[in-house]
Design a protein around this motif. Structure first.
Motif, PDB file in Angstrom:
ATOM      1  N   PRO A 221       2.931   1.035  11.576  1.00  0.00           N
ATOM      2  CA  PRO A 221       4.140   1.614  10.980  1.00  0.00           C
ATOM      3  C   PRO A 221       4.652   2.779  11.818  1.00  0.00           C
ATOM      4  O   PRO A 221       3.880   3.486  12.473  1.00  0.00           O
ATOM      5  CB  PRO A 221       3.665   2.081   9.596  1.00  0.00           C
ATOM      6  CG  PRO A 221       2.183   2.228   9.715  1.00  0.00           C
ATOM      7  CD  PRO A 221       1.750   1.193  10.714  1.00  0.00           C
ATOM      8  N   ALA A 222       5.953   2.991  11.760  1.00  0.00           N
ATOM      9  CA  ALA A 222       6.587   4.014  12.609  1.00  0.00           C
ATOM     10  C   ALA A 222       6.088   5.416  12.283  1.00  0.00           C
ATOM     11  O   ALA A 222       6.038   6.286  13.167  1.00  0.00           O
ATOM     12  CB  ALA A 222       8.108   3.945  12.455  1.00  0.00           C
ATOM     13  N   TYR A 223       5.724   5.659  11.009  1.00  0.00           N
ATOM     14  CA  TYR A 223       5.331   7.029  10.662  1.00  0.00           C
ATOM     15  C   TYR A 223       4.064   7.471  11.396  1.00  0.00           C
ATOM     16  O   TYR A 223       3.821   8.671  11.537  1.00  0.00           O
ATOM     17  CB  TYR A 223       5.184   7.197   9.151  1.00  0.00           C
ATOM     18  CG  TYR A 223       3.928   6.600   8.552  1.00  0.00           C
ATOM     19  CD1 TYR A 223       2.724   7.306   8.575  1.00  0.00           C
ATOM     20  CD2 TYR A 223       3.945   5.362   7.954  1.00  0.00           C
ATOM     21  CE1 TYR A 223       1.573   6.770   8.022  1.00  0.00           C
ATOM     22  CE2 TYR A 223       2.804   4.823   7.402  1.00  0.00           C
ATOM     23  CZ  TYR A 223       1.615   5.525   7.441  1.00  0.00           C
ATOM     24  OH  TYR A 223       0.482   4.998   6.904  1.00  0.00           O
ATOM     25  N   LEU A 224       3.249   6.524  11.873  1.00  0.00           N
ATOM     26  CA  LEU A 224       2.054   6.902  12.634  1.00  0.00           C
ATOM     27  C   LEU A 224       2.450   7.566  13.952  1.00  0.00           C
ATOM     28  O   LEU A 224       1.987   8.663  14.277  1.00  0.00           O
ATOM     29  CB  LEU A 224       1.170   5.682  12.901  1.00  0.00           C
ATOM     30  CG  LEU A 224       0.404   5.102  11.720  1.00  0.00           C
ATOM     31  CD1 LEU A 224      -0.448   3.934  12.175  1.00  0.00           C
ATOM     32  CD2 LEU A 224      -0.483   6.166  11.073  1.00  0.00           C
ATOM     33  N   THR A 225       3.317   6.890  14.719  1.00  0.00           N
ATOM     34  CA  THR A 225       3.745   7.471  15.994  1.00  0.00           C
ATOM     35  C   THR A 225       4.602   8.709  15.782  1.00  0.00           C
ATOM     36  O   THR A 225       4.553   9.643  16.584  1.00  0.00           O
ATOM     37  CB  THR A 225       4.510   6.421  16.810  1.00  0.00           C
ATOM     38  OG1 THR A 225       5.575   5.886  16.013  1.00  0.00           O
ATOM     39  CG2 THR A 225       3.583   5.286  17.225  1.00  0.00           C
TER      40      THR A 225
ATOM     41  N   LEU B 206       0.849  -1.189   0.000  1.00  0.00           N
ATOM     42  CA  LEU B 206       0.000   0.000   0.000  1.00  0.00           C
ATOM     43  C   LEU B 206       0.885   1.240   0.000  1.00  0.00           C
ATOM     44  O   LEU B 206       1.832   1.334   0.787  1.00  0.00           O
ATOM     45  CB  LEU B 206      -0.911   0.022   1.236  1.00  0.00           C
ATOM     46  CG  LEU B 206      -2.012  -1.042   1.281  1.00  0.00           C
ATOM     47  CD1 LEU B 206      -2.495  -1.236   2.709  1.00  0.00           C
ATOM     48  CD2 LEU B 206      -3.173  -0.623   0.391  1.00  0.00           C
ATOM     49  N   LEU B 207       0.565   2.215  -0.880  1.00  0.00           N
ATOM     50  CA  LEU B 207       1.298   3.481  -0.969  1.00  0.00           C
ATOM     51  C   LEU B 207       0.390   4.606  -0.487  1.00  0.00           C
ATOM     52  O   LEU B 207      -0.781   4.675  -0.869  1.00  0.00           O
ATOM     53  CB  LEU B 207       1.724   3.762  -2.411  1.00  0.00           C
ATOM     54  CG  LEU B 207       2.284   5.170  -2.692  1.00  0.00           C
ATOM     55  CD1 LEU B 207       3.644   5.345  -2.034  1.00  0.00           C
ATOM     56  CD2 LEU B 207       2.364   5.419  -4.196  1.00  0.00           C
ATOM     57  N   VAL B 208       0.935   5.498   0.364  1.00  0.00           N
ATOM     58  CA  VAL B 208       0.186   6.675   0.786  1.00  0.00           C
ATOM     59  C   VAL B 208       0.109   7.609  -0.413  1.00  0.00           C
ATOM     60  O   VAL B 208       1.040   8.358  -0.700  1.00  0.00           O
ATOM     61  CB  VAL B 208       0.828   7.364   2.002  1.00  0.00           C
ATOM     62  CG1 VAL B 208       0.017   8.595   2.388  1.00  0.00           C
ATOM     63  CG2 VAL B 208       0.921   6.406   3.173  1.00  0.00           C
ATOM     64  N   ARG B 209      -1.010   7.564  -1.130  1.00  0.00           N
ATOM     65  CA  ARG B 209      -1.173   8.299  -2.397  1.00  0.00           C
ATOM     66  C   ARG B 209      -1.481   9.776  -2.148  1.00  0.00           C
ATOM     67  O   ARG B 209      -0.999  10.657  -2.862  1.00  0.00           O
ATOM     68  CB  ARG B 209      -2.306   7.664  -3.203  1.00  0.00           C
ATOM     69  CG  ARG B 209      -2.671   8.390  -4.498  1.00  0.00           C
ATOM     70  CD  ARG B 209      -1.631   8.229  -5.572  1.00  0.00           C
ATOM     71  NE  ARG B 209      -2.008   8.933  -6.792  1.00  0.00           N
ATOM     72  CZ  ARG B 209      -2.656   8.383  -7.821  1.00  0.00           C
ATOM     73  NH1 ARG B 209      -2.996   7.097  -7.776  1.00  0.00           N
ATOM     74  NH2 ARG B 209      -2.940   9.089  -8.894  1.00  0.00           N
ATOM     75  N   ALA B 210      -2.318  10.080  -1.155  1.00  0.00           N
ATOM     76  CA  ALA B 210      -2.694  11.469  -0.856  1.00  0.00           C
ATOM     77  C   ALA B 210      -2.982  11.585   0.638  1.00  0.00           C
ATOM     78  O   ALA B 210      -3.291  10.597   1.310  1.00  0.00           O
ATOM     79  CB  ALA B 210      -3.923  11.890  -1.664  1.00  0.00           C
ATOM     80  N   GLY B 211      -2.866  12.810   1.150  1.00  0.00           N
ATOM     81  CA  GLY B 211      -3.155  13.012   2.577  1.00  0.00           C
ATOM     82  C   GLY B 211      -3.002  14.455   2.976  1.00  0.00           C
ATOM     83  O   GLY B 211      -2.441  15.271   2.243  1.00  0.00           O
TER      84      GLY B 211
ATOM     85  N   GLY C 183       7.653  13.301   3.874  1.00  0.00           N
ATOM     86  CA  GLY C 183       8.166  11.941   3.882  1.00  0.00           C
ATOM     87  C   GLY C 183       7.097  10.881   4.023  1.00  0.00           C
ATOM     88  O   GLY C 183       7.428   9.685   4.115  1.00  0.00           O
ATOM     89  N   VAL C 184       5.828  11.296   4.039  1.00  0.00           N
ATOM     90  CA  VAL C 184       4.740  10.326   4.164  1.00  0.00           C
ATOM     91  C   VAL C 184       3.949  10.244   2.866  1.00  0.00           C
ATOM     92  O   VAL C 184       3.906   9.195   2.206  1.00  0.00           O
ATOM     93  CB  VAL C 184       3.800  10.695   5.341  1.00  0.00           C
ATOM     94  CG1 VAL C 184       2.621   9.730   5.380  1.00  0.00           C
ATOM     95  CG2 VAL C 184       4.558  10.663   6.656  1.00  0.00           C
ATOM     96  N   VAL C 185       3.332  11.342   2.459  1.00  0.00           N
ATOM     97  CA  VAL C 185       2.482  11.347   1.268  1.00  0.00           C
ATOM     98  C   VAL C 185       3.343  11.135   0.022  1.00  0.00           C
ATOM     99  O   VAL C 185       4.327  11.855  -0.204  1.00  0.00           O
ATOM    100  CB  VAL C 185       1.688  12.664   1.156  1.00  0.00           C
ATOM    101  CG1 VAL C 185       0.876  12.691  -0.144  1.00  0.00           C
ATOM    102  CG2 VAL C 185       0.770  12.828   2.352  1.00  0.00           C
ATOM    103  N   GLY C 186       2.997  10.126  -0.763  1.00  0.00           N
ATOM    104  CA  GLY C 186       3.722   9.807  -1.993  1.00  0.00           C
ATOM    105  C   GLY C 186       4.968   8.993  -1.762  1.00  0.00           C
ATOM    106  O   GLY C 186       5.653   8.607  -2.721  1.00  0.00           O
ATOM    107  N   ILE C 187       5.305   8.694  -0.501  1.00  0.00           N
ATOM    108  CA  ILE C 187       6.561   8.001  -0.186  1.00  0.00           C
ATOM    109  C   ILE C 187       6.319   6.768   0.683  1.00  0.00           C
ATOM    110  O   ILE C 187       6.785   5.675   0.373  1.00  0.00           O
ATOM    111  CB  ILE C 187       7.552   8.950   0.515  1.00  0.00           C
ATOM    112  CG1 ILE C 187       7.886  10.135  -0.414  1.00  0.00           C
ATOM    113  CG2 ILE C 187       8.806   8.213   0.962  1.00  0.00           C
ATOM    114  CD1 ILE C 187       8.743  11.189   0.248  1.00  0.00           C
ATOM    115  N   ALA C 188       5.615   6.928   1.771  1.00  0.00           N
ATOM    116  CA  ALA C 188       5.469   5.850   2.752  1.00  0.00           C
ATOM    117  C   ALA C 188       4.670   4.688   2.171  1.00  0.00           C
ATOM    118  O   ALA C 188       3.676   4.871   1.463  1.00  0.00           O
ATOM    119  CB  ALA C 188       4.767   6.375   4.001  1.00  0.00           C
ATOM    120  N   THR C 189       5.129   3.468   2.446  1.00  0.00           N
ATOM    121  CA  THR C 189       4.434   2.258   2.016  1.00  0.00           C
ATOM    122  C   THR C 189       4.151   1.371   3.214  1.00  0.00           C
ATOM    123  O   THR C 189       4.835   1.441   4.243  1.00  0.00           O
ATOM    124  CB  THR C 189       5.257   1.484   0.979  1.00  0.00           C
ATOM    125  OG1 THR C 189       6.522   1.133   1.558  1.00  0.00           O
ATOM    126  CG2 THR C 189       5.462   2.295  -0.283  1.00  0.00           C
TER     127      THR C 189
END
Length: 785
Positions: free
Chosen positions: A151-155, A101-106, A112-118
């Motif tokens: 995932p770490a990006y949440l925290t 899953l790719l963070v497509r929009a947000g 470092g999250v939108v368009g990058i984080a999987t």
């Protein structure tokens, strides 16, 4: 826009509208549920539903102009975050491998999250779990959650809670991904939230699918047509219809969904002239103006208009049409196309909110805000010669209704009063409820103040009748203060103040149920305010002192007790008697500190008297209602070193009107402690002989009015009846207000045990007490022998 061709942009318009409308339809259904059975909606719920619809409208208007999928996804995140009042949101796209899953929009995320984080969609992740179940998955607090890995990006972004909902794919297609709404605080997303988000994601899915189909040349035109048909079905199911108008030929074309909106078959309104027959006549002019503006190219040819239509069965609905005009190369209008939506429910909800903002929820009368507006208008009319009266009403003994029968019955009384006031005023006035048991009536009429007096008399009569509520017959009565405009004022605050002053006078006058404002009332009110201010200072400065009046044993002709009577040593007014300030102290709550001081001071003074001499202290109903009276009495006795048997507490009948269990329990507690309980002023007000047997009284004091009338047969008969009843219960009686030897002999012959009054002595300072202690002080009365 002028000259813009249709095609991809046109498809995007429909996708955005389809997304917007179906979600709006879900919100409308929820509003309808709240309004079911005619029950009033809660103001906050309506505002929440309308807020969600408003942000959806903004998204729909953006989608009309966008052919950028990323822009739509980003705006979708903005919208859902605003609708749910949360911190972050994102769309996670499922990749071709069906496990990544790719963070497509947000929105709301750090770089470092939108368009990058999987994310790897494993079963032990909330995202993988949601994809597996095809259902919403909620994590109310990831700090305590043990079901999933996160995932770490949440925290890193401070996320504590979130909810996942699936964005489905088209026919035979896998899901597009997940819509995730995140919160930086622990949050239990409600069932309403998940229903809303599921509908939201279901709407987003075809919009996304349309872009996938358009971009997938391998699937050809068949999939595109299937997607378009799916979109058309969704629009129709959402209670919408797309439309197109050719102004040159006056040809109207509607899509499916027209039937639901207009209650007619497609093709029954082929021209604008035929549409005019169903549009509400009051709204047709505004509709034609909006159409003309769009055809002229105003606002880039956009159209937004809300109007009413009448269905064949006579039902009236509100519709909202949005659209855009298309122009040829010379700038001439070729086509006007758009979408129409049924907004009846939301309009009704808005009207309900507007009504609630100006009306009292319980009674339906105007509230304080609306009252001020109507008063401003009324005062302007009064200055142009139209008579106007302002009647301020206050229900009598309404607090007793709430305290004894409960607030449900109290609300019923207020509703009944409102209906009677509407009947009393008919079409000649305005009725409002500013709050509590207060009402205001504005009456118009050329014959003022005569008309106001007639109306006030009618209101007093109507509100004096009992209210039948839940098996209870409740009678309250009413007091009315009346101000006449413009004589008594031309400003809202001024006339309301005058009416309130007249109301205060009416409530303090037992002979009158209504009073007109008089200028002298202003002076009395000012004097009262000054007296209250002085009284507050008196409490701080300890300007009070006690005088004592003896109670005499008539058989032994000796003093057995002294009643403590408070005096106020005012620095300017001099010695102020209690009848000039005690009632004011009760109304302002100052009686509590004053009463406590009296109790402590009286106990301390009585310690220096003979061991068998009591001290009597009057208690106010306020002292029963506030604080722990028994604890205060115990502290006063212990602090002075006075035994409980030497203290006598006097209460009036008014305290017993409600026959409150708490009052009875307190009296018994004091009685068990050893303190004597005396009923003061017996026989006035709402006398009930049952009080004597029900409550633990050690003495009954017969009111002075009966002693003064005792020389007549009726007065003597009443005294004799009271004395005989008390004697049968073993309760002594005290005759109050004895002023002559003849009255003394009368009460002795009728069997009274004790006497009090100016015949023996007026209230005196503490220094005058010692000579009255001990043996007989007055000549023997012949009736004793």
């Amino acid at each position: 826009m002028k000259g813009q061709p249709t095609g991809l942009g046109s498809l995007t318009i429909e996708t955005g509208l389809w997304f917007f409308v179906l979600l709006a339809s879900h919100s409308a259904d929820k509003t309808e549920c709240v309004l079911k059975d005619g029950k009033p909606c809660k103001h906050e719920m309506l505002q929440e539903l309308l807020r969600r619809q408003i942000v959806l409208t903004r998204f729909g208007e953006l989608a009309l102009r966008s052919d950028d999928l990323d822009a739509i996804l980003t705006e979708a995140c903005h919208l859902v975050r605003e609708a749910l009042d949360t911190d972050l949101a994102k769309v996670i796209e499922l990749q071709e491998d069906q496990v990544t899953l790719l963070v497509r929009a947000g929105v709301g995320w750090k770089p470092g999250v939108v368009g990058i984080a999987t994310i790897y969609a494993a079963d032990d992740t909330s995202e993988g779990h949601a994809l597996k179940l095809q259902e919403p998955v909620i994590s109310p607090d990831i700090e305590t959650e043990t079901r999933f890995r996160y995932p770490a990006y949440l925290t890193d972004n401070g996320v504590r809670a979130f909810v996942n909902v699936i964005i489905k794919g088209g026919k035979d297609r896998p899901p597009f991904g997940i819509l995730q709404v995140d919160s930086r605080t622990a949050r239990k997303f409600t069932e309403e939230d998940t229903i809303f988000l599921s509908s939201y994601a279901n709407l987003l899915a075809p919009a996304v699918d349309r872009f996938r189909v358009i971009g997938d040349v391998r699937q050809g035109q068949a999939l595109l047509r299937e997607s378009e048909a799916r979109l058309a079905r969704a629009i129709s199911a959402a209670g919408m219809s797309t439309w197109e108008w050719d102004p040159a030929s006056d040809t109207l074309r509607f899509s499916h969904g027209f039937e639901a909106l207009h209650g007619q078959e497609v093709g029954t309104l082929p021209r604008m002239a035929s549409l005019r027959q169903v549009v509400h006549r009051e709204d047709w002019p505004a509709l034609t103006v909006a159409l003309d503006r769009a055809l002229r190219g105003d606002a880039q040819g956009s159209l937004t208009i809300e109007f009413r239509i009448t269905l064949p069965q006579g039902e009236v609905r509100w519709l909202r049409s949005t659209g855009h005009a298309e122009f040829d190369t010379k700038g001439a209008p070729m086509r006007l196309a758009g979408v129409t939506q049924d907004i009846t429910i939301s309009r009704n909800a808005e009207e309900r909110i507007a009504h609630m903002a100006r009306h009292d929820e319980l009674t339906g009368l105007l509230n304080r805000r609306a009252l001020r507006e109507r008063l401003e208008d009324a005062l302007l009319r009064s200055q142009r010669g139209e008579g106007c009266a302002i009647l301020a009403l206050d229900l009598d003994r309404f607090k007793d209704v709430n305290d004894t029968l409960g607030h449900a019955v109290g609300d019923g009384v207020l509703h009944s009063v409102a209906n009677r006031l509407l009947d009393a005023t008919r079409e000649t006035g305005v009725v409002a409820r500013p709050g509590g048991d207060e009402f205001v009536v504005i009456q118009f009429g050329l014959r003022q103040p005569q008309d106001a007096e007639t109306l006030a008399t009618r209101i007093v009569t109507m509100l004096g009748e009992p209210h039948e509520l839940d098996g209870h017959e409740v009678t309250t009565g009413v007091s009315i203060g009346i101000a006449i405009a413009p004589t008594d004022g031309t400003e809202v605050e001024q006339v309301l103040k005058c009416a309130d002053l007249a109301l205060y006078d009416a409530k303090s006058d037992d002979e009158s149920r209504f009073r007109f404002f008089e200028p002298e009332m202003q002076a009395r009110a000012q004097e009262r305010r000054q007296l209250v201010a002085d009284l507050r200072l008196a409490v701080v400065r300890n300007e009070f002192e006690l005088h004592y009046q003896p109670l005499v044993d008539l058989a032994q002709n000796r003093v057995i007790a002294f009643e403590a009577l408070v005096r106020w040593r005012h620095p300017v007014r001099g010695l102020v008697p209690p009848d000039a300030f005690i009632r004011l102290a009760e109304e302002t709550g100052l009686i509590e500190p004053i009463g406590k001081w009296i109790l402590f001071k009286a106990c301390a003074d009585a310690v220096g008297w003979l061991p068998d001499t009591k001290v009597a202290v009057n208690l106010s109903a306020v002292q029963f209602a506030k604080g722990d009276l028994a604890a205060t009495v115990a502290a006063a006795l212990e602090g002075a070193g006075l035994t409980p048997g030497r203290l006598e507490l006097e209460i009036t009948e008014s305290l017993l009107l409600d026959e409150d269990d708490a009052t009875l329990a307190m009296l018994r507690r004091l009685h068990d402690y050893g303190v004597s309980i005396s009923m003061d002023d017996f026989g006035i007000g709402y006398s009930s002989l049952s009080y004597i047997s029900k409550y633990p009284f050690d003495k009954v004091k017969i009111d002075r009015s009966f002693i003064a009338a005792g020389e007549g047969k009726s007065g003597a008969a009443i005294i004799r009846a009271i004395v005989e009843l008390c004697r049968s219960l073993g309760i002594p009686t005290t005759a109050e207000g004895i002023e002559t030897r003849r009255q003394l002999e009368q009460v002795v012959s009728l069997g009274c045990s004790e006497g009090q009054g100016y015949f023996f002595a007026p209230p005196r300072p503490l220094a005058d007490i010692p000579p009255m202690l001990g043996g007989p002080q007055w000549p023997h009365h012949s009736a004793v022998h």
